[in-house]
Design a protein around this motif. Sequence first.
Motif, PDB file in Angstrom:
ATOM      1  N   GLN A   1       0.843  -1.188   0.000  1.00  0.00           N
ATOM      2  CA  GLN A   1       0.000   0.000   0.000  1.00  0.00           C
ATOM      3  C   GLN A   1       0.882   1.242   0.000  1.00  0.00           C
ATOM      4  O   GLN A   1       1.780   1.387   0.819  1.00  0.00           O
ATOM      5  N   VAL A   2       0.602   2.148  -0.944  1.00  0.00           N
ATOM      6  CA  VAL A   2       1.386   3.366  -1.057  1.00  0.00           C
ATOM      7  C   VAL A   2       0.869   4.408  -0.071  1.00  0.00           C
ATOM      8  O   VAL A   2      -0.341   4.612   0.061  1.00  0.00           O
ATOM      9  N   GLN A   3       1.802   5.067   0.589  1.00  0.00           N
ATOM     10  CA  GLN A   3       1.421   6.097   1.547  1.00  0.00           C
ATOM     11  C   GLN A   3       2.470   7.198   1.556  1.00  0.00           C
ATOM     12  O   GLN A   3       3.674   6.923   1.531  1.00  0.00           O
ATOM     13  N   ALA A  24       7.767   8.470   2.145  1.00  0.00           N
ATOM     14  CA  ALA A  24       6.956   7.541   1.367  1.00  0.00           C
ATOM     15  C   ALA A  24       7.162   6.105   1.808  1.00  0.00           C
ATOM     16  O   ALA A  24       8.263   5.713   2.211  1.00  0.00           O
ATOM     17  N   GLY A  26       5.927   2.152   0.247  1.00  0.00           N
ATOM     18  CA  GLY A  26       5.276   1.481  -0.874  1.00  0.00           C
ATOM     19  C   GLY A  26       5.693   1.980  -2.236  1.00  0.00           C
ATOM     20  O   GLY A  26       5.197   1.492  -3.249  1.00  0.00           O
ATOM     21  N   LEU A  27       6.563   2.976  -2.288  1.00  0.00           N
ATOM     22  CA  LEU A  27       7.121   3.453  -3.551  1.00  0.00           C
ATOM     23  C   LEU A  27       8.476   4.097  -3.274  1.00  0.00           C
ATOM     24  O   LEU A  27       8.797   4.468  -2.145  1.00  0.00           O
ATOM     25  N   SER A 112       0.928   7.825 -12.297  1.00  0.00           N
ATOM     26  CA  SER A 112       0.743   7.461 -10.888  1.00  0.00           C
ATOM     27  C   SER A 112       0.846   8.742 -10.067  1.00  0.00           C
ATOM     28  O   SER A 112       1.798   9.510 -10.242  1.00  0.00           O
ATOM     29  N   TYR A 114       0.044  10.467  -6.040  1.00  0.00           N
ATOM     30  CA  TYR A 114      -0.318  10.229  -4.641  1.00  0.00           C
ATOM     31  C   TYR A 114      -0.236  11.530  -3.855  1.00  0.00           C
ATOM     32  O   TYR A 114       0.602  12.399  -4.151  1.00  0.00           O
TER      33      TYR A 114
END
Length: 125
Positions: A1-3, A24, A26-27, A112, A114
């Motif tokens: 999960q990206v956060q 960050a 998740g990435l 992408s 976020y």
Amino acid sequence: QVQLVESGGGLVQPGGSLRLSCTASGLTLDAYGVGWFRQAPGKEREGVSYIASSTNTYYAESVKGRFTISRDFAKNTVTLQMNSLKPEDTAVYYCNAVRNVYPCIECQPIRSEYWGQGTQVTVSS
């Protein structure tokens, strides 16, 4: 999960400094362009600063010479050093990470993007 998680906000007197961090999970942030935005009560969100994946940096005129954006590759973090703070810098600050990947020369990019949840910065005596 990206956060994306912002930290470092708070209350500071005019002329003071704060250091915001966007961390960050998740990435890998160095593959993304990362921007800091802010939104004051009753106002639209505005861009403050941006660092490209190439590490080129950009600043809004209102913060040029006072704010510095940089990457900490080891910590997967982008920081915003804010000096000589003014009451008009009061806002919720958000970080944003964007990457466009082109699968082929003629392909549309796969985008992408976020956002973090924001951190409050208040400049007041």
